[in-house]
Every structure is written in C-alpha cells, then in structure tokens.
Design a protein around this motif. Sequence first.
Motif, mmCIF file in Angstrom:
data_model
loop_
_atom_site.group_PDB
_atom_site.id
_atom_site.type_symbol
_atom_site.label_atom_id
_atom_site.label_comp_id
_atom_site.label_asym_id
_atom_site.label_seq_id
_atom_site.Cartn_x
_atom_site.Cartn_y
_atom_site.Cartn_z
ATOM 1 N N ALA A 37 97.885 76.857 14.073
ATOM 2 C CA ALA A 37 97.310 76.828 15.420
ATOM 3 C C ALA A 37 98.282 76.306 16.468
ATOM 4 O O ALA A 37 98.154 76.613 17.645
ATOM 5 N N ALA A 38 99.251 75.507 16.070
ATOM 6 C CA ALA A 38 100.135 74.850 17.034
ATOM 7 C C ALA A 38 101.447 75.611 17.200
ATOM 8 O O ALA A 38 101.972 76.173 16.250
ATOM 9 N N ARG A 39 101.958 75.612 18.424
ATOM 10 C CA ARG A 39 103.265 76.214 18.652
ATOM 11 C C ARG A 39 104.331 75.346 18.020
ATOM 12 O O ARG A 39 104.049 74.240 17.564
ATOM 13 N N ARG A 40 105.520 75.792 17.977
ATOM 14 C CA ARG A 40 106.613 75.103 17.303
ATOM 15 C C ARG A 40 106.827 73.696 17.862
ATOM 16 O O ARG A 40 107.120 73.527 19.040
ATOM 17 N N PRO A 41 106.691 72.666 17.029
ATOM 18 C CA PRO A 41 106.813 71.273 17.495
ATOM 19 C C PRO A 41 108.164 70.946 18.135
ATOM 20 O O PRO A 41 108.229 70.081 18.999
ATOM 21 N N GLU A 42 109.229 71.627 17.745
ATOM 22 C CA GLU A 42 110.531 71.351 18.366
ATOM 23 C C GLU A 42 110.561 71.779 19.831
ATOM 24 O O GLU A 42 111.474 71.417 20.572
ATOM 25 N N LYS A 43 109.532 72.473 20.257
ATOM 26 C CA LYS A 43 109.449 72.888 21.655
ATOM 27 C C LYS A 43 108.560 71.968 22.490
ATOM 28 O O LYS A 43 108.459 72.132 23.699
ATOM 29 N N LEU B 244 105.608 56.330 26.841
ATOM 30 C CA LEU B 244 104.569 57.357 26.885
ATOM 31 C C LEU B 244 103.823 57.386 25.554
ATOM 32 O O LEU B 244 104.316 56.885 24.544
ATOM 33 N N ARG B 245 102.660 58.014 25.587
ATOM 34 C CA ARG B 245 101.836 58.184 24.394
ATOM 35 C C ARG B 245 100.998 59.436 24.586
ATOM 36 O O ARG B 245 100.527 59.721 25.686
ATOM 37 N N LEU B 246 100.803 60.190 23.516
ATOM 38 C CA LEU B 246 99.953 61.377 23.568
ATOM 39 C C LEU B 246 98.519 60.996 23.249
ATOM 40 O O LEU B 246 98.272 60.148 22.393
ATOM 41 N N GLY B 247 97.593 61.638 23.933
ATOM 42 C CA GLY B 247 96.193 61.389 23.653
ATOM 43 C C GLY B 247 95.302 62.319 24.436
ATOM 44 O O GLY B 247 95.597 62.649 25.581
ATOM 45 N N GLY B 248 94.233 62.760 23.799
ATOM 46 C CA GLY B 248 93.291 63.628 24.475
ATOM 47 C C GLY B 248 93.799 65.054 24.578
ATOM 48 O O GLY B 248 94.851 65.400 24.037
ATOM 49 N N ALA B 249 93.025 65.882 25.256
ATOM 50 C CA ALA B 249 93.357 67.296 25.352
ATOM 51 C C ALA B 249 92.815 67.881 26.640
ATOM 52 O O ALA B 249 92.008 67.265 27.335
ATOM 53 N N GLY B 250 93.252 69.066 26.904
ATOM 54 C CA GLY B 250 92.768 69.814 28.050
ATOM 55 C C GLY B 250 93.221 71.243 27.929
ATOM 56 O O GLY B 250 93.816 71.645 26.930
ATOM 57 N N ARG B 251 92.926 72.006 28.983
ATOM 58 C CA ARG B 251 93.352 73.401 28.974
ATOM 59 C C ARG B 251 93.620 73.873 30.386
ATOM 60 O O ARG B 251 93.026 73.386 31.352
ATOM 61 N N SER C 40 93.967 79.770 29.092
ATOM 62 C CA SER C 40 93.966 79.884 27.628
ATOM 63 C C SER C 40 94.896 78.872 26.957
ATOM 64 O O SER C 40 94.939 78.784 25.734
ATOM 65 N N VAL C 41 95.642 78.099 27.740
ATOM 66 C CA VAL C 41 96.591 77.127 27.199
ATOM 67 C C VAL C 41 95.861 75.846 26.793
ATOM 68 O O VAL C 41 95.107 75.278 27.576
ATOM 69 N N VAL C 42 96.115 75.395 25.558
ATOM 70 C CA VAL C 42 95.571 74.127 25.072
ATOM 71 C C VAL C 42 96.711 73.115 25.097
ATOM 72 O O VAL C 42 97.812 73.395 24.615
ATOM 73 N N TRP C 43 96.450 71.939 25.669
ATOM 74 C CA TRP C 43 97.505 70.932 25.752
ATOM 75 C C TRP C 43 97.016 69.573 25.287
ATOM 76 O O TRP C 43 95.827 69.290 25.295
ATOM 77 N N ALA C 44 97.991 68.763 24.884
ATOM 78 C CA ALA C 44 97.741 67.355 24.555
ATOM 79 C C ALA C 44 98.103 66.538 25.783
ATOM 80 O O ALA C 44 99.127 66.785 26.428
ATOM 81 N N ARG D 258 96.983 80.133 23.096
ATOM 82 C CA ARG D 258 95.710 80.806 22.820
ATOM 83 C C ARG D 258 94.631 79.751 22.672
ATOM 84 O O ARG D 258 94.721 78.891 21.796
ATOM 85 N N TYR D 259 93.626 79.832 23.515
ATOM 86 C CA TYR D 259 92.560 78.842 23.429
ATOM 87 C C TYR D 259 91.858 78.935 22.085
ATOM 88 O O TYR D 259 91.518 80.018 21.600
ATOM 89 N N ASP D 260 91.663 77.771 21.474
ATOM 90 C CA ASP D 260 90.984 77.658 20.197
ATOM 91 C C ASP D 260 90.120 76.400 20.283
ATOM 92 O O ASP D 260 90.654 75.289 20.398
ATOM 93 N N ARG D 261 88.806 76.581 20.279
ATOM 94 C CA ARG D 261 87.883 75.459 20.430
ATOM 95 C C ARG D 261 88.116 74.390 19.362
ATOM 96 O O ARG D 261 88.079 73.206 19.625
ATOM 97 N N ARG D 262 88.381 74.818 18.125
ATOM 98 C CA ARG D 262 88.616 73.876 17.027
ATOM 99 C C ARG D 262 89.847 73.005 17.327
ATOM 100 O O ARG D 262 89.814 71.791 17.158
ATOM 101 N N LEU D 263 90.899 73.627 17.812
ATOM 102 C CA LEU D 263 92.122 72.896 18.157
ATOM 103 C C LEU D 263 91.864 71.931 19.311
ATOM 104 O O LEU D 263 92.269 70.764 19.271
ATOM 105 N N ALA D 264 91.171 72.393 20.326
ATOM 106 C CA ALA D 264 90.849 71.538 21.474
ATOM 107 C C ALA D 264 89.996 70.347 21.046
ATOM 108 O O ALA D 264 90.204 69.219 21.522
ATOM 109 N N THR D 265 89.067 70.554 20.127
ATOM 110 C CA THR D 265 88.216 69.475 19.633
ATOM 111 C C THR D 265 89.030 68.462 18.840
ATOM 112 O O THR D 265 88.848 67.246 18.994
ATOM 113 N N LEU D 266 89.931 68.943 17.992
ATOM 114 C CA LEU D 266 90.804 68.032 17.231
ATOM 115 C C LEU D 266 91.646 67.159 18.163
ATOM 116 O O LEU D 266 91.824 65.976 17.944
#
Length: 163
Positions: free
Chosen positions: A26-32, A66-73, A76-80, A121-129
């Motif tokens: 579900a996730a794009r390449r982490p090195e990016k 900095l710290r990552l937390g939460g999500a948004g969109r 169709s883009v899902v972000w941390a 690509r929006y994915d509700r499961r990914l956004a919920t995680l």
Amino acid sequence: MSRLFVAVFPSEEAVDHLRAHLPAPAARRPEKWHVTLAFLGDVPDEGVPVVAAALADVPPPGPIRLRLGGAGRFGSVVWAGVHGDLERLGAFREDVRRALADAGFPIDARPFRPHFTISYRYDRRLATLLDGYSGPSWTVTEFALVDSVDGDYVPVWQRSLAP
C-alpha cells in the motif's frame, strides 16, 4: 532538464518505524519519503548551480525536531502528518522560498502543510492505520536540493542546518 525540489528527509529509525506499521504493497517507496520545502519543477540544467547558490545563502536554523503522526488526504493522496517544531520548519521554509524567488525561481506561496506522501491512491484501510499512528521523533540536521530522475530522487546539493 532537471525536475527539482528542496526537502528534508527522515531518519532511518523514523522510516523503519512507519514502514513496520504499514502494509507493504500500500505504501510508496520509503526511500522517497520526505517533507517538501519547495517544489521548483523543471529547471534547465544550467539553472541548478544558480538554485544551489541561492540555497547556500539561506541562514541555517539549527537542528529541527520532527515526528510523524496522524494522517490526512489531498484528493486521492494519503499522507502521514508531521509534528514537532513546525514553527521553525515553517520559518526556514519561508527563508528558502524567499531565496529562490529572489534568484528568479518563484515557488507556490500556498500555506505550508508538512507531510509525507504515503500513497497516491486513496485506501481507507491505509488512512485508518495512519490515523492513529505516532512515530518516534528525529532531528533534521540537513536539507537537500533533489532531482527527480526516472522516478528516483537524487540529491544534487545538500547543506547542514547547523549555524
């Protein structure tokens, strides 16, 4: 022609922690994963040294936590989400934006919303995680001018945030 942006990147620990919480396909390449400070888009190759020189004149703000937390969109883009010293990061981003504009490379002046794009690509499961996610903090110690080459991100210039 170079496709340029200015960014800060997370620590390996932050990347590994986030990656462990996401389903692999579900996730794009982490090195990016990065926080974009400025997107310049297509710049003629002879303009790259001019951009780097403008960035070299930006006063370094010192390390930023900095710290990552939460999500948004965005569509169709899902972000941390990115948390932490956002006031200093935003002020530094404004210095970068101003230096680039003064050098003839104006960037979008929309409000700065730091985030990591996780999927296009929006994915509700990914956004919920991601919604309940809280990652480890890390210290940003440098920023980079990056070229997007055939889908890979290649740093062409880097500088410490230390004064």
